[in-house]
Design a protein around this motif. Structure first.
Motif, PDB file in Angstrom:
ATOM      1  N   ARG A   1       0.870  -1.182   0.000  1.00  0.00           N
ATOM      2  CA  ARG A   1       0.000   0.000   0.000  1.00  0.00           C
ATOM      3  C   ARG A   1       0.903   1.226   0.000  1.00  0.00           C
ATOM      4  O   ARG A   1       1.731   1.389   0.911  1.00  0.00           O
ATOM      5  CB  ARG A   1      -0.930  -0.022   1.206  1.00  0.00           C
ATOM      6  N   VAL A   2       0.744   2.056  -1.004  1.00  0.00           N
ATOM      7  CA  VAL A   2       1.753   3.080  -1.274  1.00  0.00           C
ATOM      8  C   VAL A   2       1.124   4.431  -1.595  1.00  0.00           C
ATOM      9  O   VAL A   2      -0.063   4.530  -1.946  1.00  0.00           O
ATOM     10  CB  VAL A   2       2.630   2.658  -2.484  1.00  0.00           C
ATOM     11  N   LYS A   3       1.942   5.449  -1.457  1.00  0.00           N
ATOM     12  CA  LYS A   3       1.647   6.753  -2.028  1.00  0.00           C
ATOM     13  C   LYS A   3       2.697   7.042  -3.093  1.00  0.00           C
ATOM     14  O   LYS A   3       3.880   6.748  -2.891  1.00  0.00           O
ATOM     15  CB  LYS A   3       1.697   7.851  -0.958  1.00  0.00           C
ATOM     16  N   ILE A   4       2.241   7.597  -4.202  1.00  0.00           N
ATOM     17  CA  ILE A   4       3.170   8.035  -5.236  1.00  0.00           C
ATOM     18  C   ILE A   4       3.341   9.535  -5.062  1.00  0.00           C
ATOM     19  O   ILE A   4       2.368  10.294  -5.098  1.00  0.00           O
ATOM     20  CB  ILE A   4       2.645   7.714  -6.646  1.00  0.00           C
ATOM     21  N   VAL A   5       4.574   9.936  -4.854  1.00  0.00           N
ATOM     22  CA  VAL A   5       4.882  11.328  -4.539  1.00  0.00           C
ATOM     23  C   VAL A   5       5.775  11.904  -5.636  1.00  0.00           C
ATOM     24  O   VAL A   5       6.656  11.209  -6.158  1.00  0.00           O
ATOM     25  CB  VAL A   5       5.579  11.404  -3.161  1.00  0.00           C
ATOM     26  N   GLY A   6       5.547  13.150  -5.985  1.00  0.00           N
ATOM     27  CA  GLY A   6       6.354  13.792  -7.015  1.00  0.00           C
ATOM     28  C   GLY A   6       6.974  15.083  -6.525  1.00  0.00           C
ATOM     29  O   GLY A   6       6.499  15.702  -5.567  1.00  0.00           O
ATOM     30  N   ALA A   7       8.052  15.482  -7.195  1.00  0.00           N
ATOM     31  CA  ALA A   7       8.708  16.759  -6.890  1.00  0.00           C
ATOM     32  C   ALA A   7       9.353  17.286  -8.168  1.00  0.00           C
ATOM     33  O   ALA A   7       9.794  16.502  -9.020  1.00  0.00           O
ATOM     34  CB  ALA A   7       9.754  16.587  -5.785  1.00  0.00           C
TER      35      ALA A   7
END
Length: 367
Positions: A323-329
């Motif tokens: 179970r994940v979050k996809i994070v961007g920058a």
């Protein structure tokens, strides 16, 4: 900056995030550094402006497929062996080292060797994140030579490459790393102090430490570690936009080790009926599609994180059911310049879609 075990932990966390899924797990590099600290060694971190014009600066890092590094552990001697061989080739002593990329385990790669050799580490790197190929370093984009470079492996093998074509150098080095068992250490792009000051991406190590520290302190205070991460990234001034791209469960994973890379595709189903996200990677996460529409692409950073702990999950650690979050920058501005995009933009990886900044794709620039 005083580097104790806590600072190393912060650096490992920040480097793992900035790796965009690649650069290898920082765990082994952190253990090697902790072992040197336990021997009363210390890390001297200097700024680019402290380098004399004539200094010899050696960028270091690992080349190969991160999937191999899970089972094939380093001996701990590869980096020093490569630096010593470079000194023989150059006919002089190395004055300082820096990570060729700040991302993942490569962000820590030169630190243990610097303690063994008694030389400082420069607070800078050559990519501002991690990329899968040598010619994607800012040093190549700015026209500097990768050679002479030195590859070493856990069995004591040492290979020197001299080639005036940096793309040819990458292909040769990749082949050598495969012959060395799928992963090898490489010292490349030897720089003068003047070249390092002019072209390296400054502040990378202290930025990674600051990111890790912010998340660690948020956890201790019972606060949201993701919000702490986003605030820390924006505060750097280097990664000006950051946010969550998706929240879900991994429902499909295709991954293979091919031609010295870890290549694959990830599918995440939303937890609350948001549809699905598709993520494509080549060592590093390259492109994300949310409900079929691109929402992030190289050179911007795309990182898969545990949705409960906010720990980065590198591409070799991905598993079905996480179970994940996809994070961007957003990437450093230097990587978004037209010439840089020719080397690190989506078209450099074979995608047809031209680069669009992550803040524009997600409306972050309207807040």
């Amino acid at each position: 900056m005083r580097f104790d075990a806590t600072a190393l932990l912060d650096l490992a966390y920040g480097a793992a995030f900035l790796g965009s899924g690649g650069g290898g797990d920082p765990y082994y590099g952190r253990l090697l550094c902790e072992a040197e600290l336990a021997r009363d060694k210390s890390i001297e971190l200097i700024q680019l402006g402290e380098l004399p014009d004539g200094a010899l600066v050696a960028p270091c890092g690992w080349i190969g497929a991160p999937t191999v590094s899970v089972e094939k552990l380093p001996s701990g001697r590869e980096t020093v062996a490569g630096l010593r061989r470079l000194e023989e080739v150059m006919g002089r002593r190395i004055d300082a080292v820096l990570p060729v990329e700040i991302g993942g385990g490569n962000g820590l790669a030169p630190l243990a060797a610097a303690m063994q050799l008694g030389v400082p580490v420069v607070d800078a790197d050559g990519m501002g994140r991690a990329f899968p190929e040598s010619q994607m370093a800012i040093f190549n984009i700015r026209g500097l030579s990768a050679c002479p470079s030195v590859l070493t492996d856990a069995n004591g093998t040492v290979t020197v490459i001299e080639n005036s074509d940096n793309l040819a150098h990458e292909r040769i080095a990749r082949g050598v790393s495969v012959a060395m068992g799928g992963i090898a250490h490489m010292v490349e792009y030897p720089l003068s102090g003047r070249e390092a000051r002019a072209h390296a991406i400054g502040g990378s190590i202290s930025t990674a430490v600051a990111i890790g520290r912010a998340v660690r302190e948020a956890r201790a205070a019972g606060e949201d570690p993701f919000e702490a991460l986003f605030a820390a990234l924006r505060a750097t001034g280097i990664y000006r936009y950051a946010g969550s791209l998706f929240d879900g469960k991994i429902t499909d994973l295709e991954r293979e080790t091919r031609a010295g890379f870890s290549i694959g595709r990830l599918t995440i189903d939303g937890l609350h009926g948001e549809g699905e996200m598709e993520l494509l990677f080549q060592n590093e996460n390259l492109l994300a599609r949310r409900a079929g529409t691109i929402c992030a692409m190289v050179p911007d950073i795309i990182t898969v994180m545990d949705r409960e702990t906010a720990d980065t999950i590198t591409t070799e650690r991905l598993k079905y059911g996480q179970r994940v979050k996809i994070v961007g920058a957003s990437a450093p501005n230097i990587l978004r310049e037209r010439r840089a995009l020719d080397f690190v933009g989506p078209e450099a990886f074979g995608f047809d879609d031209p680069y669009r900044p992550i803040e524009a794709l997600n409306g972050w620039d309207r807040h």
